[in-house]
Design an enzyme around this catalytic site. Structure first.
Site, mmCIF file in Angstrom:
data_model
loop_
_atom_site.group_PDB
_atom_site.id
_atom_site.type_symbol
_atom_site.label_atom_id
_atom_site.label_comp_id
_atom_site.label_asym_id
_atom_site.label_seq_id
_atom_site.Cartn_x
_atom_site.Cartn_y
_atom_site.Cartn_z
ATOM 1 N N TYR A 105 -6.630 -115.104 -15.632
ATOM 2 C CA TYR A 105 -8.067 -114.885 -15.748
ATOM 3 C C TYR A 105 -8.641 -114.055 -14.587
ATOM 4 O O TYR A 105 -9.829 -114.165 -14.277
ATOM 5 C CB TYR A 105 -8.796 -116.223 -15.851
ATOM 6 C CG TYR A 105 -8.758 -116.820 -17.252
ATOM 7 C CD1 TYR A 105 -9.155 -116.081 -18.364
ATOM 8 C CD2 TYR A 105 -8.357 -118.139 -17.467
ATOM 9 C CE1 TYR A 105 -9.139 -116.622 -19.650
ATOM 10 C CE2 TYR A 105 -8.337 -118.693 -18.750
ATOM 11 C CZ TYR A 105 -8.733 -117.936 -19.831
ATOM 12 O OH TYR A 105 -8.729 -118.472 -21.095
ATOM 13 N N ARG B 283 -7.783 -110.970 -32.939
ATOM 14 C CA ARG B 283 -9.138 -111.178 -32.399
ATOM 15 C C ARG B 283 -10.120 -111.477 -33.532
ATOM 16 O O ARG B 283 -11.032 -112.284 -33.379
ATOM 17 C CB ARG B 283 -9.611 -109.944 -31.618
ATOM 18 C CG ARG B 283 -8.896 -109.709 -30.296
ATOM 19 C CD ARG B 283 -9.345 -110.606 -29.176
ATOM 20 N NE ARG B 283 -10.690 -110.357 -28.707
ATOM 21 C CZ ARG B 283 -11.206 -110.903 -27.602
ATOM 22 N NH1 ARG B 283 -10.473 -111.722 -26.849
ATOM 23 N NH2 ARG B 283 -12.443 -110.647 -27.238
ATOM 24 N N THR C 3 -16.345 -115.179 -28.858
ATOM 25 C CA THR C 3 -16.083 -116.073 -27.718
ATOM 26 C C THR C 3 -16.842 -117.393 -27.830
ATOM 27 O O THR C 3 -16.279 -118.459 -27.593
ATOM 28 C CB THR C 3 -16.486 -115.360 -26.398
ATOM 29 O OG1 THR C 3 -15.783 -114.119 -26.325
ATOM 30 C CG2 THR C 3 -16.151 -116.205 -25.189
ATOM 31 N N HIS D 49 -7.112 -118.550 -26.983
ATOM 32 C CA HIS D 49 -7.256 -117.296 -26.249
ATOM 33 C C HIS D 49 -6.474 -116.216 -26.987
ATOM 34 O O HIS D 49 -5.392 -116.494 -27.503
ATOM 35 C CB HIS D 49 -6.679 -117.428 -24.824
ATOM 36 C CG HIS D 49 -6.456 -116.096 -24.170
ATOM 37 N ND1 HIS D 49 -7.447 -115.435 -23.486
ATOM 38 C CD2 HIS D 49 -5.371 -115.274 -24.153
ATOM 39 C CE1 HIS D 49 -6.964 -114.266 -23.063
ATOM 40 N NE2 HIS D 49 -5.708 -114.145 -23.458
ATOM 41 N N ASN E 265 -13.129 -123.244 -26.344
ATOM 42 C CA ASN E 265 -13.164 -122.489 -27.602
ATOM 43 C C ASN E 265 -11.780 -122.338 -28.245
ATOM 44 O O ASN E 265 -11.501 -121.366 -28.928
ATOM 45 C CB ASN E 265 -13.866 -121.144 -27.396
ATOM 46 C CG ASN E 265 -13.208 -120.296 -26.325
ATOM 47 O OD1 ASN E 265 -12.201 -120.682 -25.749
ATOM 48 N ND2 ASN E 265 -13.762 -119.132 -26.072
ATOM 49 N N GLU F 82 -0.573 -109.929 -20.074
ATOM 50 C CA GLU F 82 -0.513 -111.377 -20.310
ATOM 51 C C GLU F 82 0.867 -111.804 -20.810
ATOM 52 O O GLU F 82 1.382 -112.843 -20.406
ATOM 53 C CB GLU F 82 -1.624 -111.770 -21.285
ATOM 54 C CG GLU F 82 -3.006 -111.577 -20.659
ATOM 55 C CD GLU F 82 -4.166 -111.643 -21.658
ATOM 56 O OE1 GLU F 82 -3.949 -112.036 -22.814
ATOM 57 O OE2 GLU F 82 -5.301 -111.301 -21.248
ATOM 58 N N ARG G 113 -12.340 -120.035 -34.121
ATOM 59 C CA ARG G 113 -13.412 -120.595 -33.282
ATOM 60 C C ARG G 113 -14.613 -121.023 -34.121
ATOM 61 O O ARG G 113 -15.254 -122.030 -33.839
ATOM 62 C CB ARG G 113 -13.834 -119.577 -32.227
ATOM 63 C CG ARG G 113 -12.807 -119.423 -31.091
ATOM 64 C CD ARG G 113 -13.105 -118.205 -30.260
ATOM 65 N NE ARG G 113 -12.300 -118.120 -29.049
ATOM 66 C CZ ARG G 113 -12.241 -117.036 -28.275
ATOM 67 N NH1 ARG G 113 -12.942 -115.954 -28.598
ATOM 68 N NH2 ARG G 113 -11.504 -117.027 -27.183
ATOM 69 N N PHE H 261 -18.626 -118.984 -14.447
ATOM 70 C CA PHE H 261 -17.767 -119.900 -15.210
ATOM 71 C C PHE H 261 -16.298 -119.844 -14.783
ATOM 72 O O PHE H 261 -15.457 -120.512 -15.378
ATOM 73 C CB PHE H 261 -17.897 -119.649 -16.715
ATOM 74 C CG PHE H 261 -17.502 -118.264 -17.177
ATOM 75 C CD1 PHE H 261 -16.169 -117.940 -17.436
ATOM 76 C CD2 PHE H 261 -18.468 -117.273 -17.369
ATOM 77 C CE1 PHE H 261 -15.805 -116.673 -17.864
ATOM 78 C CE2 PHE H 261 -18.113 -115.995 -17.791
ATOM 79 C CZ PHE H 261 -16.773 -115.697 -18.047
ATOM 80 N N LYS I 97 -5.467 -123.298 -26.361
ATOM 81 C CA LYS I 97 -5.962 -123.858 -25.098
ATOM 82 C C LYS I 97 -5.842 -125.386 -25.112
ATOM 83 O O LYS I 97 -5.596 -125.986 -26.168
ATOM 84 C CB LYS I 97 -7.413 -123.401 -24.898
ATOM 85 C CG LYS I 97 -7.562 -121.884 -24.705
ATOM 86 C CD LYS I 97 -9.018 -121.553 -24.416
ATOM 87 C CE LYS I 97 -9.230 -120.088 -24.124
ATOM 88 N NZ LYS I 97 -10.642 -119.829 -23.730
HETATM 89 P P1 IDP Z 1 -12.572 -114.163 -24.867
HETATM 90 O O1 IDP Z 1 -11.767 -115.434 -24.670
HETATM 91 O O2 IDP Z 1 -13.273 -114.151 -26.198
HETATM 92 O O3 IDP Z 1 -11.776 -112.907 -24.624
HETATM 93 P P2 IDP Z 1 -13.811 -113.715 -22.282
HETATM 94 O O4 IDP Z 1 -15.127 -113.051 -22.076
HETATM 95 O O5 IDP Z 1 -12.585 -112.964 -21.905
HETATM 96 O O6 IDP Z 1 -13.750 -114.208 -23.797
HETATM 97 O O7 IDP Z 1 -13.860 -115.080 -21.461
HETATM 98 C C1 IDP Z 1 -12.698 -115.836 -21.222
HETATM 99 C C2 IDP Z 1 -13.004 -117.285 -21.469
HETATM 100 O O8 IDP Z 1 -13.940 -117.740 -20.519
HETATM 101 C C3 IDP Z 1 -13.649 -117.570 -22.834
HETATM 102 O O9 IDP Z 1 -12.724 -117.721 -23.874
HETATM 103 C C4 IDP Z 1 -14.402 -118.848 -22.565
HETATM 104 O O10 IDP Z 1 -13.581 -120.007 -22.697
HETATM 105 C C5 IDP Z 1 -14.805 -118.696 -21.117
HETATM 106 N N1 IDP Z 1 -16.191 -118.195 -21.032
HETATM 107 C C6 IDP Z 1 -16.621 -116.952 -21.290
HETATM 108 N N2 IDP Z 1 -17.948 -116.847 -21.126
HETATM 109 C C7 IDP Z 1 -18.356 -118.077 -20.744
HETATM 110 C C8 IDP Z 1 -19.645 -118.625 -20.407
HETATM 111 O O11 IDP Z 1 -20.666 -117.943 -20.437
HETATM 112 N N3 IDP Z 1 -19.658 -119.950 -20.059
HETATM 113 C C9 IDP Z 1 -18.544 -120.729 -20.019
HETATM 114 N N4 IDP Z 1 -17.324 -120.243 -20.334
HETATM 115 C C10 IDP Z 1 -17.228 -118.940 -20.684
HETATM 116 MG MG MG Z 2 -10.903 -112.232 -22.860
#
Ligand code: IDP
Ligand code: MG
Length: 149
Positions: A49, A85, A91, A115, A112, A126, A102, A57, A9
Site C-alpha cells: 500500500y 476491476r 472502492t 483488492h 471492502n 503486486e 463489493r 486512512f 481481504k
Molecule cells: P481500490 O482498492 O478500489 O483500488 P484505493 O483507492 O487503491 O482503492 O484504496 C485502497 C484501499 O484503501 C481501499 O480498497 C479501501 O479499503 C481503503 N480506502 C480507500 N479510501 C478510503 C477512505 O476514504 N477511507 C477508508 N479506507 C479507504
Molecule cells: Mg487501489
C-alpha cells in the site's frame, strides 16, 4: 493474456466469502494461475500500500490488512485487469453496483472484501510482492480452444 493480482481481504476470509469470490472469477472465464493464503506482515503491507502513505486512512488500512489471513491470487485472462476491476466494483461498497463483489458483499469502504490491481504496472509490482516464480502454475484450460487446433 493479461495477468492481474487479486486479494481476498481479512473481512472476506472472516465472513466466509473465499469460495464465492473465487467462483465469480472462474464463472467469468478467468483462469487462476496462483493461489495462496497468507498472513501479511507489517513490512509487506507497507510495500503493498506504498501509494497510500500519508493519507488519513493509511494507518487503519495497514492495521486492517494485517489483522488476519488473506487469500492472494494471480488471475489471468483477456483484459484481466479491467475485467477484474469491473467484477470487483467501486472502492466504496455503498457506491458499488449490485452484481459486483463489493456491491453485493460489502458496506464499509475500509472493509471492502477484496483488492484488485488497477493497472499493468501495479499488477506486476503486486504479483512480485506476493508470488515467487515457483508459485505460478502455467497450464491450459480445456476451454482454451486453440488446444484443439
Ligand atoms: P481500490 O482498492 O478500489 O483500488 P484505493 O483507492 O487503491 O482503492 O484504496 C485502497 C484501499 O484503501 C481501499 O480498497 C479501501 O479499503 C481503503 N480506502 C480507500 N479510501 C478510503 C477512505 O476514504 N477511507 C477508508 N479506507 C479507504
Ligand atoms: Mg487501489
Amino acid at each position: 493474456m493479461e495477468k492481474t493480482f487479486v486479494m481476498i481481504k481479512p473481512d472476506g476470509v472472516q465472513r466466509g466469502y473465499v469460495g464465492e469470490i473465487i467462483s465469480r472469477f472462474e464463472s467469468k472465464g478467468l483462469k487462476l494461475v496462483a493461489l495462496k493464503m497468507l498472513w501479511i506482515d507489517e513490512e509487506t503491507a507497507r510495500e503493498h500500500y506504498a501509494e497510500h502513505k500519508g493519507k488519513d486512512f493509511y494507518r487503519p488500512l495497514i492495521n486492517y490488512i494485517t489483522s488476519g489471513p488473506v487469500v492472494a491470487m494471480l488471475v489471468e485472462g483477456d483484459s484481466a485487469i479491467k475485467v477484474v476491476r469491473k467484477l470487483v466494483g467501486k472502492t466504496d461498497p455503498k457506491e458499488a453496483k449490485p452484481g459486483t463483489i463489493r456491491g453485493d458483499l460489502g458496506l464499509d469502504v475500509a472493509r471492502n472484501v477484496v483488492h484488485a490491481a488497477d493497472s499493468e504496472k501495479s499488477a506486476e509490482r503486486e504479483l512480485n510482492i506476493f508470488f515467487d516464480p515457483e508459485d505460478i502454475k502455467e497450464y491450459e484450460l480445456s476451454s482454451e480452444e486453440w488446444l484443439y487446433e
